[in-house]
Design an enzyme around this catalytic site. Structure first.
Site, PDB file in Angstrom:
ATOM      1  N   LYS A   1      16.321  12.676 -14.679  1.00 34.41           N
ATOM      2  CA  LYS A   1      17.603  13.069 -15.287  1.00 34.41           C
ATOM      3  C   LYS A   1      18.772  12.628 -14.411  1.00 34.41           C
ATOM      4  O   LYS A   1      19.910  12.965 -14.677  1.00 34.41           O
ATOM      5  CB  LYS A   1      17.658  14.597 -15.436  1.00 34.41           C
ATOM      6  CG  LYS A   1      16.587  15.199 -16.295  1.00 34.41           C
ATOM      7  CD  LYS A   1      16.779  16.724 -16.298  1.00 34.41           C
ATOM      8  CE  LYS A   1      15.634  17.424 -16.990  1.00 34.41           C
ATOM      9  NZ  LYS A   1      15.665  18.879 -16.714  1.00 34.41           N
TER      10      LYS A   1
ATOM     11  N   ARG B   1       6.654  10.342  -1.440  1.00 30.97           N
ATOM     12  CA  ARG B   1       6.470   8.898  -1.633  1.00 30.97           C
ATOM     13  C   ARG B   1       7.490   8.435  -2.658  1.00 30.97           C
ATOM     14  O   ARG B   1       7.675   9.084  -3.698  1.00 30.97           O
ATOM     15  CB  ARG B   1       5.062   8.581  -2.136  1.00 30.97           C
ATOM     16  CG  ARG B   1       4.948   7.145  -2.615  1.00 30.97           C
ATOM     17  CD  ARG B   1       3.531   6.718  -2.856  1.00 30.97           C
ATOM     18  NE  ARG B   1       2.815   6.588  -1.606  1.00 30.97           N
ATOM     19  CZ  ARG B   1       1.599   6.037  -1.514  1.00 30.97           C
ATOM     20  NH1 ARG B   1       1.001   5.584  -2.593  1.00 30.97           N
ATOM     21  NH2 ARG B   1       0.990   5.939  -0.352  1.00 30.97           N
TER      22      ARG B   1
ATOM     23  N   ARG C   1      -5.268   8.172  -2.622  1.00 26.15           N
ATOM     24  CA  ARG C   1      -5.643   8.668  -1.303  1.00 26.15           C
ATOM     25  C   ARG C   1      -4.572   9.516  -0.632  1.00 26.15           C
ATOM     26  O   ARG C   1      -4.844  10.596  -0.119  1.00 26.15           O
ATOM     27  CB  ARG C   1      -5.933   7.500  -0.336  1.00 26.15           C
ATOM     28  CG  ARG C   1      -7.342   7.051  -0.276  1.00 26.15           C
ATOM     29  CD  ARG C   1      -7.353   5.596   0.099  1.00 26.15           C
ATOM     30  NE  ARG C   1      -6.660   4.873  -0.948  1.00 26.15           N
ATOM     31  CZ  ARG C   1      -7.243   4.467  -2.070  1.00 26.15           C
ATOM     32  NH1 ARG C   1      -8.501   4.653  -2.252  1.00 26.15           N
ATOM     33  NH2 ARG C   1      -6.541   3.866  -3.015  1.00 26.15           N
ATOM     34  N   THR C   2      -3.354   8.987  -0.596  1.00 26.08           N
ATOM     35  CA  THR C   2      -2.342   9.665   0.220  1.00 26.08           C
ATOM     36  C   THR C   2      -2.052  11.050  -0.346  1.00 26.08           C
ATOM     37  O   THR C   2      -2.082  12.055   0.370  1.00 26.08           O
ATOM     38  CB  THR C   2      -1.066   8.809   0.300  1.00 26.08           C
ATOM     39  OG1 THR C   2      -1.433   7.524   0.783  1.00 26.08           O
ATOM     40  CG2 THR C   2      -0.056   9.425   1.252  1.00 26.08           C
TER      41      THR C   2
ATOM     42  N   HIS D   1       5.049   3.446   6.259  1.00 24.18           N
ATOM     43  CA  HIS D   1       4.013   4.358   5.755  1.00 24.18           C
ATOM     44  C   HIS D   1       3.333   4.996   6.970  1.00 24.18           C
ATOM     45  O   HIS D   1       2.179   4.719   7.292  1.00 24.18           O
ATOM     46  CB  HIS D   1       3.005   3.556   4.925  1.00 24.18           C
ATOM     47  CG  HIS D   1       2.071   4.389   4.086  1.00 24.18           C
ATOM     48  ND1 HIS D   1       1.912   5.751   4.265  1.00 24.18           N
ATOM     49  CD2 HIS D   1       1.251   4.036   3.065  1.00 24.18           C
ATOM     50  CE1 HIS D   1       1.025   6.191   3.387  1.00 24.18           C
ATOM     51  NE2 HIS D   1       0.611   5.175   2.645  1.00 24.18           N
TER      52      HIS D   1
HETATM   53  C1  NCD Z   1      -1.148   1.746   0.658  1.00 26.65           C
HETATM   54  C2  NCD Z   1       0.264   2.014   0.195  1.00 26.65           C
HETATM   55  O1  NCD Z   1       0.498   2.798  -0.736  1.00 26.65           O
HETATM   56  O2  NCD Z   1       1.152   1.404   0.790  1.00 26.65           O
HETATM   57  N1  NCD Z   1      -2.090   2.627   0.118  1.00 26.65           N
HETATM   58  C3  NCD Z   1      -2.293   3.836   0.718  1.00 26.65           C
HETATM   59  O3  NCD Z   1      -1.401   4.636   0.885  1.00 26.65           O
HETATM   60  N2  NCD Z   1      -3.522   4.105   1.164  1.00 26.65           N
HETATM   61  C4  NCD Z   1      -1.541   0.316   0.500  1.00 26.65           C
HETATM   62  C5  NCD Z   1      -1.416  -0.329  -0.858  1.00 26.65           C
HETATM   63  O4  NCD Z   1      -0.957   0.266  -1.830  1.00 26.65           O
HETATM   64  O5  NCD Z   1      -1.802  -1.505  -0.927  1.00 26.65           O
END
Ligand code: NCD
Length: 359
Positions: A80, A101, A51-52, A129
């Site tokens: 590396k 991320r 999703r993200t 997040h």
């Molecule tokens: C979440 C995350 O990555 O922290 N997912 C997301 O970004 N929608 C929640 C999860 O991984 O449980």
């Protein structure tokens, strides 16, 4: 120049303005189709995501911009041994904005201190997040018609669930909010959020184990996945993984106008039978994430027209005290200076500026 590393980087007024922009995008999508023409977004994902990452990419494409990036650490020079700081400096040569991320807590912050373009934290370890919180805020606003005077239940992995941490930090600044923290004691909300956010601002909350008992009072129920990848012990994960399952019987205990959120992915904590209940808002929430990311990209690119970077606030900084959190970015990047800040002077508590753990 602004970045979004913690949801606290934005004031409540700024969050409300982002929600208003997202609602305008929903109402008048054509107005925005070329808003980011010739702009490039990099998505640097050192950890899995559906999703993200894809909602960031869809957001930029719908704004008329372009995207580049990678979706696993093994395909970047980090494999590396390249540092986060160098990666951020290099990407600044190629793109106008980047979303990162990373499994290490504080990594996007390090990037933001070194990049010359805005950096967005798309999830750092079990820490924060903030863009999931943007999706959550728009969802609550659309489902409930308000962001104040709500009893919000957060259920599951409140220790490692980074989405919960950012959501509490955001919602605690609206009036009339009460939290019900539903978790096994091993997965309680971290002390720094209970202390610095809830206790420090006098926000009412209770910690309970039973989801059934909490159900009848909730306006919003925020379910979470038990975060297997963050556990130090497989046995402990196995013992706790089935702590909560939201099913049709438990939904019957909730208010008729309650809404259920989940950042997704789900494993087994929400039965698929619940999906047909009109109160299940988690798929609408995923769509809202795209609109809020569009609003965020617009805001940060607009603010990047003034490229001045804020200097590091020097108040209470202490150098060379080593952070002992093994998940902190400073645990693996040898050249990174060890810096902490006196955050709770009355208790003499210092916290690492990257991961916020006590030093
Ligand atoms: C979440 C995350 O990555 O922290 N997912 C997301 O970004 N929608 C929640 C999860 O991984 O449980």
């Amino acid at each position: 120049m602004r970045s979004l590393i913690s949801i606290l980087d934005f004031s409540v007024e700024e969050l409300d303005a982002l929600i208003a922009t997202a609602k305008d995008i929903i109402a008048y999508p054509d107005k925005y189709r070329e808003a980011c023409k010739y702009k490039k977004l990099a998505t640097l994902f050192f950890e899995p995501s559906t999703r993200t990452r894809l909602s960031f990419e869809a957001a930029m494409l719908e704004l008329g911009g372009s995207v580049l990036g990678f979706s696993e650490a093994s395909s970047s020079s980090a494999s590396k041994g390249e540092s986060m700081a160098d990666t951020a400096k290099i990407l600044s040569c190629y793109v106008d904005i980047m979303a990162i991320r990373h499994p290490r807590e504080g990594a996007p912050y390090v990037a933001s201190r070194n990049a010359t373009v805005p950096v967005i934290n798309a999830g750092d370890g079990g820490h924060n997040h903030p863009t999931q919180t943007l999706a959550d805020l728009l969802t609550i606003s659309r489902e409930k018609g308000r962001l104040h005077d709500l009893t919000i239940g957060l259920c599951g992995d409140l220790k490692y669930g980074r989405t919960v941490h950012s959501l509490i930090e955001a919602m605690a600044r609206y009036s009339g909010i009460r939290f019900v923290l539903i978790s096994p004691k091993e997965l309680r909300l971290p002390g720094y959020i209970r202390g610095n956010v809830l206790d420090a601002h006098g926000i009412p909350y209770e910690e309970v184990f039973s989801l059934e008992e909490a159900m009848p009072q909730l306006d919003v129920l925020y379910m979470t996945r038990i975060q297997r990848e963050r556990f130090d012990s497989v046995e402990e994960y196995e013992r706790l993984k089935n702590s909560y399952v939201l099913d049709v019987e438990k939904m019957a205990l909730g208010k008729s106008d309650m809404c259920v959120l989940h950042p997704l992915p789900r494993v087994n904590e929400i039965s698929v039978k619940v999906d047909d209940d009109p109160r299940a808002a988690y798929f609408r929430q995923a769509l809202n994430g795209k609109y809020m990311r569009m609003a965020l990209i617009l805001k940060l690119l607009e603010e990047a027209k003034n490229p001045e970077k804020e200097p590091l606030d020097s108040e209470g900084l202490v150098y060379d005290r080593v952070c002992t959190n093994p998940k902190c970015i400073s645990a693996v990047e040898q050249e990174l200076p060890h810096i902490c800040r006196l955050t709770e002077p009355e208790l003499g508590i210092h916290r690492c500026i990257y991961c916020e753990q006590k030093v």
